[in-house]
Design a protein around this motif. Structure first.
Motif, mmCIF file in Angstrom:
data_model
loop_
_atom_site.group_PDB
_atom_site.id
_atom_site.type_symbol
_atom_site.label_atom_id
_atom_site.label_comp_id
_atom_site.label_asym_id
_atom_site.label_seq_id
_atom_site.Cartn_x
_atom_site.Cartn_y
_atom_site.Cartn_z
ATOM 1 N N MET A 1 0.835 -1.189 0.000
ATOM 2 C CA MET A 1 0.000 0.000 0.000
ATOM 3 C C MET A 1 0.876 1.247 0.000
ATOM 4 O O MET A 1 2.067 1.187 0.131
ATOM 5 C CB MET A 1 -0.905 -0.009 1.256
ATOM 6 C CG MET A 1 -1.795 -1.243 1.346
ATOM 7 S SD MET A 1 -2.998 -1.337 0.017
ATOM 8 C CE MET A 1 -4.178 -0.152 0.586
ATOM 9 N N GLY A 2 0.236 2.395 -0.077
ATOM 10 C CA GLY A 2 1.013 3.609 -0.221
ATOM 11 C C GLY A 2 1.374 4.285 1.070
ATOM 12 O O GLY A 2 1.784 5.440 1.089
ATOM 13 N N MET A 3 1.210 3.585 2.189
ATOM 14 C CA MET A 3 1.408 4.229 3.478
ATOM 15 C C MET A 3 2.822 4.748 3.656
ATOM 16 O O MET A 3 3.047 5.781 4.267
ATOM 17 C CB MET A 3 1.052 3.253 4.599
ATOM 18 C CG MET A 3 1.047 3.890 5.983
ATOM 19 S SD MET A 3 0.437 2.746 7.228
ATOM 20 C CE MET A 3 0.478 3.785 8.671
ATOM 21 N N GLY A 4 3.789 4.008 3.096
ATOM 22 C CA GLY A 4 5.169 4.402 3.299
ATOM 23 C C GLY A 4 5.651 5.470 2.339
ATOM 24 O O GLY A 4 6.785 5.898 2.417
ATOM 25 N N ALA A 69 -5.692 -0.283 -14.061
ATOM 26 C CA ALA A 69 -5.900 -0.727 -12.687
ATOM 27 C C ALA A 69 -5.315 0.245 -11.670
ATOM 28 O O ALA A 69 -4.420 1.040 -11.981
ATOM 29 C CB ALA A 69 -5.289 -2.115 -12.491
ATOM 30 N N GLY A 70 -5.803 0.148 -10.441
ATOM 31 C CA GLY A 70 -5.348 1.021 -9.364
ATOM 32 C C GLY A 70 -4.059 0.566 -8.710
ATOM 33 O O GLY A 70 -3.531 1.254 -7.834
ATOM 34 N N GLY A 93 -7.196 6.891 2.582
ATOM 35 C CA GLY A 93 -5.971 7.662 2.399
ATOM 36 C C GLY A 93 -4.765 6.836 2.042
ATOM 37 O O GLY A 93 -3.632 7.326 2.071
ATOM 38 N N MET A 94 -4.976 5.563 1.688
ATOM 39 C CA MET A 94 -3.854 4.670 1.375
ATOM 40 C C MET A 94 -3.532 4.625 -0.113
ATOM 41 O O MET A 94 -2.578 3.977 -0.525
ATOM 42 C CB MET A 94 -4.171 3.257 1.871
ATOM 43 C CG MET A 94 -4.391 3.173 3.368
ATOM 44 S SD MET A 94 -2.878 3.443 4.293
ATOM 45 C CE MET A 94 -2.048 1.899 4.021
ATOM 46 N N CYS A 95 -4.341 5.288 -0.921
ATOM 47 C CA CYS A 95 -4.076 5.344 -2.359
ATOM 48 C C CYS A 95 -2.895 6.279 -2.616
ATOM 49 O O CYS A 95 -2.907 7.434 -2.204
ATOM 50 C CB CYS A 95 -5.321 5.840 -3.088
ATOM 51 S SG CYS A 95 -5.052 6.415 -4.783
ATOM 52 N N TYR A 96 -1.884 5.774 -3.302
ATOM 53 C CA TYR A 96 -0.708 6.568 -3.644
ATOM 54 C C TYR A 96 -0.497 6.512 -5.153
ATOM 55 O O TYR A 96 -0.538 5.448 -5.772
ATOM 56 C CB TYR A 96 0.544 6.019 -2.947
ATOM 57 C CG TYR A 96 1.833 6.687 -3.397
ATOM 58 C CD1 TYR A 96 2.214 7.913 -2.874
ATOM 59 C CD2 TYR A 96 2.663 6.090 -4.347
ATOM 60 C CE1 TYR A 96 3.391 8.537 -3.294
ATOM 61 C CE2 TYR A 96 3.839 6.701 -4.771
ATOM 62 C CZ TYR A 96 4.194 7.922 -4.246
ATOM 63 O OH TYR A 96 5.349 8.536 -4.675
ATOM 64 N N TRP A 97 -0.272 7.681 -5.769
ATOM 65 C CA TRP A 97 0.068 7.715 -7.197
ATOM 66 C C TRP A 97 1.312 8.570 -7.407
ATOM 67 O O TRP A 97 1.651 9.407 -6.575
ATOM 68 C CB TRP A 97 -1.103 8.239 -8.044
ATOM 69 C CG TRP A 97 -1.500 9.661 -7.771
ATOM 70 C CD1 TRP A 97 -2.559 10.096 -7.034
ATOM 71 C CD2 TRP A 97 -0.836 10.844 -8.238
ATOM 72 N NE1 TRP A 97 -2.601 11.479 -6.999
ATOM 73 C CE2 TRP A 97 -1.551 11.964 -7.733
ATOM 74 C CE3 TRP A 97 0.281 11.069 -9.032
ATOM 75 C CZ2 TRP A 97 -1.170 13.280 -7.998
ATOM 76 C CZ3 TRP A 97 0.670 12.388 -9.291
ATOM 77 C CH2 TRP A 97 -0.071 13.472 -8.781
ATOM 78 N N GLU A 98 1.953 8.340 -8.540
ATOM 79 C CA GLU A 98 3.202 9.055 -8.831
ATOM 80 C C GLU A 98 3.411 9.189 -10.336
ATOM 81 O O GLU A 98 3.274 8.216 -11.081
ATOM 82 C CB GLU A 98 4.367 8.282 -8.211
ATOM 83 C CG GLU A 98 5.742 8.855 -8.444
ATOM 84 C CD GLU A 98 6.826 7.983 -7.834
ATOM 85 O OE1 GLU A 98 7.756 7.612 -8.569
ATOM 86 O OE2 GLU A 98 6.719 7.659 -6.631
ATOM 87 N N LYS A 132 2.802 5.467 -11.571
ATOM 88 C CA LYS A 132 2.677 4.438 -10.547
ATOM 89 C C LYS A 132 1.394 4.650 -9.748
ATOM 90 O O LYS A 132 1.037 5.785 -9.424
ATOM 91 C CB LYS A 132 3.870 4.482 -9.586
ATOM 92 C CG LYS A 132 5.223 4.288 -10.246
ATOM 93 C CD LYS A 132 6.345 4.360 -9.215
ATOM 94 C CE LYS A 132 7.707 4.211 -9.854
ATOM 95 N NZ LYS A 132 8.801 4.250 -8.847
ATOM 96 N N SER A 133 0.729 3.565 -9.419
ATOM 97 C CA SER A 133 -0.494 3.627 -8.631
ATOM 98 C C SER A 133 -0.501 2.471 -7.657
ATOM 99 O O SER A 133 -0.270 1.317 -8.042
ATOM 100 C CB SER A 133 -1.719 3.553 -9.552
ATOM 101 O OG SER A 133 -2.924 3.617 -8.822
ATOM 102 N N ASN A 134 -0.752 2.768 -6.377
ATOM 103 C CA ASN A 134 -0.677 1.741 -5.348
ATOM 104 C C ASN A 134 -1.837 1.908 -4.373
ATOM 105 O O ASN A 134 -1.988 2.958 -3.753
ATOM 106 C CB ASN A 134 0.661 1.867 -4.595
ATOM 107 C CG ASN A 134 0.960 0.651 -3.735
ATOM 108 O OD1 ASN A 134 0.088 -0.131 -3.383
ATOM 109 N ND2 ASN A 134 2.232 0.501 -3.378
ATOM 110 N N GLY A 135 -2.685 0.892 -4.257
ATOM 111 C CA GLY A 135 -3.783 0.922 -3.302
ATOM 112 C C GLY A 135 -4.945 1.804 -3.710
ATOM 113 O O GLY A 135 -5.775 2.162 -2.868
#
Length: 230
Positions: A1-4, A69-70, A93-98, A132-135
């Motif tokens: 997930m994108g927490m980090g 996809a996410g 709030g765990m969705c992270y994109w870049e 990049k997409s995570n969570g």
């Protein structure tokens, strides 16, 4: 997930430091029991899920097909096309994109990024190399020009709203912000660069902001719900 992950764009705002915008979740009361705000248009499975997305030219009740996809890393030009995309229904709030200029994975490669609660719009440019997409919930493409039935109220922790499609321009008020974790931002595009920001603020107490007809998006995180007053 994108927490980090660290959202670079969330810590270098114009006029204020917007570090709280990345993961704020204060559970503010929604106000009235009626769900007539712009956030209703972003809830997966609801009839209004594509209310802000009527730009697809299809039925308002028909869910738009996901573009990609996410979760994953996508090469721009081969895996995904340049354009503006939306992810909605991210509740924790765990969705992270870049957006990245190369695939090195180094900090210098990041063009823009964010940790998302609610909805996010991102414009992937032709010069970008990797997205990049995570969570996140799946991403859907949106048309260049906003279309829809804009609402006059919105979820204060709903993320990004497209002006003219999700919300109407005008003056909005958010009350009941008990600490300065309420962050809002007016932007001219969805590129998420420093020069994208028209104005922003961290707010304690009542917040009032005028969203201009020329604004492209409004971002709100950790705030009480917004209602149009003028």
């Amino acid at each position: 997930m994108g927490m980090g992950k660290i959202a670079l764009g969330a810590v270098v705002g114009v006029a204020v430091i917007a570090a709280v915008s990345a993961n704020a979740d204060d559970g503010k009361d929604s106000g009235s029991g009626k769900d007539t705000s712009a956030s209703a248009a972003h809830r997966p499975g609801s009839k209004q899920d594509t209310g802000a997305g009527k730009d697809s030219g299809g039925s308002a009740a028909a869910k738009k097909k996901a573009a990609f996809a996410g979760d994953g890393e996508f090469q721009v030009g081969s895996d995904i096309k340049p354009g503006t995309y939306r992810t909605t229904g991210n509740t924790d709030g765990m969705c992270y994109w870049e957006r990245a200029k190369d695939a090195s994975g180094e900090m210098d490669s990041i063009l823009a990024n964010d940790n998302v609660s609610g909805t996010s719009y991102v414009t992937v440019k032709a010069g970008d190399k990797l997205f990049k997409s995570n969570g996140c919930a799946d991403w859907e493409a949106v048309a260049a020009k906003p279309k829809g039935s804009p609402a006059s109220s919105m979820d204060g922790d709903g993320g990004m709203f497209r002006v003219g499609a999700d919300i109407a321009p005008g003056t909005y008020k958010s009350a009941g912000n008990s600490d300065d974790s309420c962050y809002w931002e007016r932007t001219k595009d969805a590129e998420h660069g420093l020069d994208s920001i028209i104005a922003n603020n961290n707010v304690k107490g009542t917040a009032v902001v005028t969203i201009g007809a020329g604004d492209a998006y409004f971002k709100t995180t950790g705030c009480g719900n917004w209602k149009k007053t003028a």
